[in-house]
Design an enzyme around this catalytic site. Sequence first.
Site, short mmCIF file in Angstrom:
data_model
loop_
_atom_site.label_atom_id
_atom_site.label_comp_id
_atom_site.label_asym_id
_atom_site.label_seq_id
_atom_site.Cartn_x
_atom_site.Cartn_y
_atom_site.Cartn_z
N ASP A 156 1.47 -5.35 3.81
CA ASP A 156 2.16 -5.32 2.53
C ASP A 156 1.76 -6.58 1.78
O ASP A 156 1.91 -7.68 2.30
CB ASP A 156 3.68 -5.21 2.69
N LYS A 173 -7.89 -2.12 1.25
CA LYS A 173 -7.34 -2.79 2.44
C LYS A 173 -8.08 -2.32 3.69
O LYS A 173 -8.40 -3.12 4.57
CB LYS A 173 -5.85 -2.45 2.61
P1 ITT Z 1 -0.32 0.86 1.09
O1 ITT Z 1 1.14 0.59 0.83
O2 ITT Z 1 -0.63 2.30 1.33
O3 ITT Z 1 -0.91 -0.06 2.10
P2 ITT Z 1 -0.60 -0.14 -1.60
O4 ITT Z 1 -1.78 -0.38 -2.49
O5 ITT Z 1 0.53 0.68 -2.16
O6 ITT Z 1 -1.15 0.51 -0.25
P3 ITT Z 1 1.08 -2.49 -1.44
O7 ITT Z 1 2.36 -1.76 -1.67
O8 ITT Z 1 1.03 -3.55 -0.39
O9 ITT Z 1 -0.11 -1.52 -1.06
O10 ITT Z 1 0.62 -3.10 -2.83
C1 ITT Z 1 -0.34 -4.11 -2.90
C2 ITT Z 1 -0.74 -4.33 -4.35
O11 ITT Z 1 -1.36 -5.62 -4.45
C3 ITT Z 1 -1.76 -3.32 -4.83
O12 ITT Z 1 -1.62 -3.16 -6.23
C4 ITT Z 1 -3.09 -3.99 -4.51
O13 ITT Z 1 -4.11 -3.57 -5.37
C5 ITT Z 1 -2.73 -5.47 -4.74
N1 ITT Z 1 -3.51 -6.30 -3.81
C6 ITT Z 1 -3.22 -6.56 -2.50
N2 ITT Z 1 -4.22 -7.25 -1.93
C7 ITT Z 1 -5.14 -7.43 -2.89
C8 ITT Z 1 -6.40 -8.03 -2.91
O14 ITT Z 1 -6.95 -8.54 -1.81
N3 ITT Z 1 -7.08 -8.05 -4.06
C9 ITT Z 1 -6.57 -7.48 -5.17
N4 ITT Z 1 -5.40 -6.87 -5.24
C10 ITT Z 1 -4.68 -6.83 -4.11
#
Ligand code: ITT
Length: 196
Positions: free
Chosen positions: A67, A12
Amino acid sequence: MKLVLASSNPGKLSELRALLGSSIDLHAQSEFGVGDAVETGLTFVENALIKARHAARATGLPALADDSGLCVDALHGAPGLHSARYAGTHGDDEANNDRLLRELADIPEAQRTARFVCVLALLHRPDDPMPLIAQGAWEGRILRERRGAGGFGYDPVFFSPAHGCASAELPPEVKNRDSHRAMALAKLRAGLVPPR
Ligand code: ITT
C-alpha cells in the site's frame, strides 16, 4: 518461496519482481482470479494487511501486499491514502497527475515538498498473527509539469533532489535501488524467515 502479490497494479508487480529477483516466485493475484479487496483502512498499514489477507485467503499462498501513495505537504498529506483515486476514478494516473498539478498551481517552489511512501505487508497465511510489515519513504517535490516516460503513477511529477530529475526519468534499476518501495523491501527482507 512462492508468493502471491496482493495487487492489481502492473507497475508495482514489475518493480517488486525486479526487486525480489529469482529467489522468490512472485505471482500476480489476477493469475488466480483474485480481484481487489475493499480498502477500508485508515492507514497504509491497515490497507496493506487487508489486501494481503484477502489474497492469502483466496489463494492459500503466502501473500505480499503493497500500500503506497504520495503525500504532499502543501495539501496536508493528500492525496495520501487516496492516491490511486485522487481524481475520482481508481487507477487513472493521467487524471490524478492533472489534478495534482492543478491543486499546486499557485504553490511556490519551497512549499512543493512531498514524499512517496510504501508499506509492505507479508502474511504467511490469512490468520497469520505475526505479519511482517515494513515501511519506506522517498523525499522529493512536485514539479510544475510532467517529465519523463518511465515508471508509473505519479512518477512524471515527482522530482527527486537526490537524483536531480523526475522519478519517471530514472532508469528502472536506479528507481528500484532508491525508491520508497526499495527501502521498504530491504527492511522486509531482513525479517524474512521460511514459513513454519
Ligand atoms: P493495488 O491496491 O491493487 O496494489 P493501487 O494502484 O490501487 O494497486 P494503492 O491503493 O497502494 O495501489 O495506491 C497507490 C497509488 O500511489 C497509485 O495511484 C500509484 O500510482 C501511486 N504510487 C505508488 N507507488 C508509486 C511509484 O513508485 N511511483 C508512482 N506512483 C506510485
